[in-house]
Write a protein that holds these residues in place. Structure first.
Motif, mmCIF file in Angstrom:
data_model
loop_
_atom_site.group_PDB
_atom_site.id
_atom_site.type_symbol
_atom_site.label_atom_id
_atom_site.label_comp_id
_atom_site.label_asym_id
_atom_site.label_seq_id
_atom_site.Cartn_x
_atom_site.Cartn_y
_atom_site.Cartn_z
ATOM 1 N N THR A 13 23.626 -30.148 -36.708
ATOM 2 C CA THR A 13 24.157 -30.386 -35.367
ATOM 3 C C THR A 13 24.795 -29.123 -34.804
ATOM 4 O O THR A 13 24.577 -28.764 -33.641
ATOM 5 N N ALA A 14 25.577 -28.437 -35.638
ATOM 6 C CA ALA A 14 26.211 -27.187 -35.205
ATOM 7 C C ALA A 14 25.173 -26.103 -34.945
ATOM 8 O O ALA A 14 25.282 -25.338 -33.976
ATOM 9 N N ALA A 15 24.147 -26.031 -35.794
ATOM 10 C CA ALA A 15 23.109 -25.011 -35.621
ATOM 11 C C ALA A 15 22.371 -25.196 -34.304
ATOM 12 O O ALA A 15 22.015 -24.214 -33.626
ATOM 13 N N LEU A 16 22.131 -26.441 -33.911
ATOM 14 C CA LEU A 16 21.469 -26.701 -32.634
ATOM 15 C C LEU A 16 22.323 -26.205 -31.474
ATOM 16 O O LEU A 16 21.809 -25.613 -30.521
ATOM 17 N N MET A 17 23.629 -26.422 -31.552
ATOM 18 C CA MET A 17 24.511 -25.928 -30.491
ATOM 19 C C MET A 17 24.500 -24.410 -30.430
ATOM 20 O O MET A 17 24.471 -23.809 -29.340
ATOM 21 N N VAL A 18 24.525 -23.754 -31.581
ATOM 22 C CA VAL A 18 24.475 -22.286 -31.604
ATOM 23 C C VAL A 18 23.192 -21.790 -30.953
ATOM 24 O O VAL A 18 23.195 -20.819 -30.183
ATOM 25 N N LEU A 19 22.081 -22.443 -31.251
ATOM 26 C CA LEU A 19 20.802 -22.061 -30.654
ATOM 27 C C LEU A 19 20.848 -22.197 -29.132
ATOM 28 O O LEU A 19 20.392 -21.302 -28.399
ATOM 29 N N MET A 20 21.421 -23.298 -28.643
ATOM 30 C CA MET A 20 21.497 -23.494 -27.196
ATOM 31 C C MET A 20 22.477 -22.527 -26.551
ATOM 32 O O MET A 20 22.259 -22.067 -25.425
ATOM 33 N N PHE A 21 23.547 -22.188 -27.263
ATOM 34 C CA PHE A 21 24.484 -21.180 -26.754
ATOM 35 C C PHE A 21 23.775 -19.842 -26.577
ATOM 36 O O PHE A 21 23.946 -19.160 -25.554
ATOM 37 N N LYS A 22 22.960 -19.459 -27.548
ATOM 38 C CA LYS A 22 22.229 -18.198 -27.442
ATOM 39 C C LYS A 22 21.242 -18.234 -26.279
ATOM 40 O O LYS A 22 21.055 -17.233 -25.582
ATOM 41 N N CYS A 23 20.626 -19.395 -26.062
ATOM 42 C CA CYS A 23 19.746 -19.543 -24.901
ATOM 43 C C CYS A 23 20.532 -19.354 -23.607
ATOM 44 O O CYS A 23 20.059 -18.697 -22.663
ATOM 45 N N ILE A 43 36.472 -24.893 -15.910
ATOM 46 C CA ILE A 43 37.863 -24.913 -16.379
ATOM 47 C C ILE A 43 38.501 -26.262 -16.069
ATOM 48 O O ILE A 43 39.219 -26.843 -16.900
ATOM 49 N N ALA A 44 38.238 -26.788 -14.871
ATOM 50 C CA ALA A 44 38.798 -28.090 -14.504
ATOM 51 C C ALA A 44 38.246 -29.198 -15.398
ATOM 52 O O ALA A 44 38.986 -30.096 -15.832
ATOM 53 N N LEU A 45 36.946 -29.140 -15.689
ATOM 54 C CA LEU A 45 36.339 -30.143 -16.560
ATOM 55 C C LEU A 45 36.947 -30.082 -17.963
ATOM 56 O O LEU A 45 37.244 -31.121 -18.572
ATOM 57 N N THR A 46 37.160 -28.880 -18.456
ATOM 58 C CA THR A 46 37.783 -28.718 -19.772
ATOM 59 C C THR A 46 39.223 -29.212 -19.757
ATOM 60 O O THR A 46 39.693 -29.827 -20.727
ATOM 61 N N ASN A 95 34.482 -30.148 -30.110
ATOM 62 C CA ASN A 95 33.983 -30.752 -28.875
ATOM 63 C C ASN A 95 34.554 -30.078 -27.631
ATOM 64 O O ASN A 95 33.833 -29.830 -26.658
ATOM 65 N N ILE A 96 35.845 -29.777 -27.658
ATOM 66 C CA ILE A 96 36.470 -29.183 -26.473
ATOM 67 C C ILE A 96 36.048 -27.727 -26.302
ATOM 68 O O ILE A 96 35.754 -27.278 -25.183
ATOM 69 N N VAL A 97 35.978 -26.982 -27.397
ATOM 70 C CA VAL A 97 35.567 -25.573 -27.298
ATOM 71 C C VAL A 97 34.125 -25.471 -26.814
ATOM 72 O O VAL A 97 33.810 -24.673 -25.921
ATOM 73 N N THR A 98 33.233 -26.280 -27.392
ATOM 74 C CA THR A 98 31.834 -26.215 -26.960
ATOM 75 C C THR A 98 31.686 -26.678 -25.512
ATOM 76 O O THR A 98 30.883 -26.112 -24.761
ATOM 77 N N LEU A 99 32.454 -27.688 -25.113
ATOM 78 C CA LEU A 99 32.416 -28.122 -23.715
ATOM 79 C C LEU A 99 32.835 -26.985 -22.789
ATOM 80 O O LEU A 99 32.182 -26.723 -21.770
ATOM 81 N N ALA A 100 33.916 -26.296 -23.127
ATOM 82 C CA ALA A 100 34.414 -25.207 -22.286
ATOM 83 C C ALA A 100 33.375 -24.097 -22.147
ATOM 84 O O ALA A 100 33.113 -23.604 -21.039
ATOM 85 N N VAL A 101 32.770 -23.707 -23.265
ATOM 86 C CA VAL A 101 31.808 -22.599 -23.243
ATOM 87 C C VAL A 101 30.533 -22.991 -22.509
ATOM 88 O O VAL A 101 30.038 -22.251 -21.648
ATOM 89 N N ILE A 102 29.983 -24.143 -22.845
ATOM 90 C CA ILE A 102 28.724 -24.571 -22.229
ATOM 91 C C ILE A 102 28.913 -24.859 -20.741
ATOM 92 O O ILE A 102 28.042 -24.512 -19.914
ATOM 93 N N ALA A 103 30.026 -25.463 -20.373
ATOM 94 C CA ALA A 103 30.270 -25.732 -18.953
ATOM 95 C C ALA A 103 30.368 -24.432 -18.166
ATOM 96 O O ALA A 103 29.868 -24.348 -17.029
ATOM 97 N N ALA A 104 30.989 -23.412 -18.743
ATOM 98 C CA ALA A 104 31.077 -22.110 -18.059
ATOM 99 C C ALA A 104 29.694 -21.496 -17.886
ATOM 100 O O ALA A 104 29.330 -21.039 -16.789
ATOM 101 N N LEU A 105 28.903 -21.485 -18.952
ATOM 102 C CA LEU A 105 27.548 -20.939 -18.852
ATOM 103 C C LEU A 105 26.725 -21.720 -17.830
ATOM 104 O O LEU A 105 25.974 -21.139 -17.034
ATOM 105 N N ALA A 106 26.867 -23.051 -17.854
ATOM 106 C CA ALA A 106 26.108 -23.883 -16.930
ATOM 107 C C ALA A 106 26.550 -23.665 -15.486
ATOM 108 O O ALA A 106 25.718 -23.667 -14.574
#
Length: 237
Positions: A13-23, A43-46, A95-106
């Motif tokens: 599960t973590a590896a899939l997130m890392v792959l999507m982060f790199k994308c 930031i507001a969503l986080t 969950n919160i860290v990945t949400l913050a990072v992915i939401a920013a990239l998105a």
């Protein structure tokens, strides 16, 4: 054996997130991060997610009142349950860290309003698919009645779709293709709902991008960022 299965489940599960982060990094361009605007919507969503954790700590009845247990009534639960965390200390932080990072990239790619709409789709779509196939339990939803991971993985997968459709390099497109392939393999091998919602996110992202390109303020991949800083229009994301 059960303990080993749990370790493998968490690692994949973590590896899939890392792959999507790199994308996501390839999509927006690592070198453009400093030139992009502050992702205030992310930031507001986080902040909402962090506030929900504070509520859980302050109110012992928060989980019972706001989780997504289908045995309980309440139209709001499908949304509020996303911001409840039931994975312990490490799971909540992840969950919160990945949400913050992915939401920013998105937000940097899709822009704020569309990012929120895609995140909302990640909340609602699994439940709708369950209902379509007559499922009474959240079989396609990895939240287990609470947690933001399902919607976050869905949103991250839209970035992989964006990379697939915009990258001028075959390496980037191949990396993006690995995301739904890995997600489907995880679902088939582990019944890991994170993998299935990842496939949903890829499909929706691929469908939305051609339409989003026609908007007055279209998505902003790395190639659309001026070398000397964002344009005035690009600064308002």
């Amino acid at each position: 054996m059960i303990y080993l299965d749990a370790i493998v489940f968490n690692l994949t599960t973590a590896a899939l997130m890392v792959l999507m982060f790199k994308c996501g990094i390839l999509l927006i361009g690592e070198g453009t991060v400093r030139r992009r605007p502050v992702p205030w919507v992310a930031i507001a969503l986080t902040a909402v997610a962090v506030g929900a954790v504070v509520l859980q700590l302050a109110w012992s009845g928060a989980m019972d009142a706001l989780d997504g247990d289908p045995r309980k009534t309440g139209w709001w639960r499908v949304v509020t349950s996303v911001f409840m965390q039931n994975g312990g200390l490490f799971g909540g932080i992840w969950n919160i860290v990945t949400l913050a990072v992915i939401a920013a990239l998105a937000q940097w790619f899709w822009r704020g309003p569309l990012m929120l709409l895609l995140f909302a789709a990640g909340i609602l779509l699994p439940q709708r698919i369950d209902a379509l196939f007559g499922e009474t339990a959240p079989s396609t939803d990895p939240r287990n009645f609470a947690g933001s991971s399902g919607a976050t993985y869905f949103l991250a997968a839209t970035l992989a779709a964006g990379l697939l459709l915009t990258s001028p390099h075959i390496k980037g497109r191949l990396m993006a293709l690995c995301v739904p392939a890995a997600g489907l393999a995880m679902w088939l091998a582990q019944e890991n709902g994170h993998g299935l919602v990842t496939c949903y996110g890829c499909l929706l992202g691929a469908a939305v991008l051609p339409l989003a390109r026609r908007l007055p303020r279209p998505p902003v991949p790395a190639t659309a960022v001026p070398p000397c800083g964002p344009s005035p229009a690009g600064a308002r994301q």
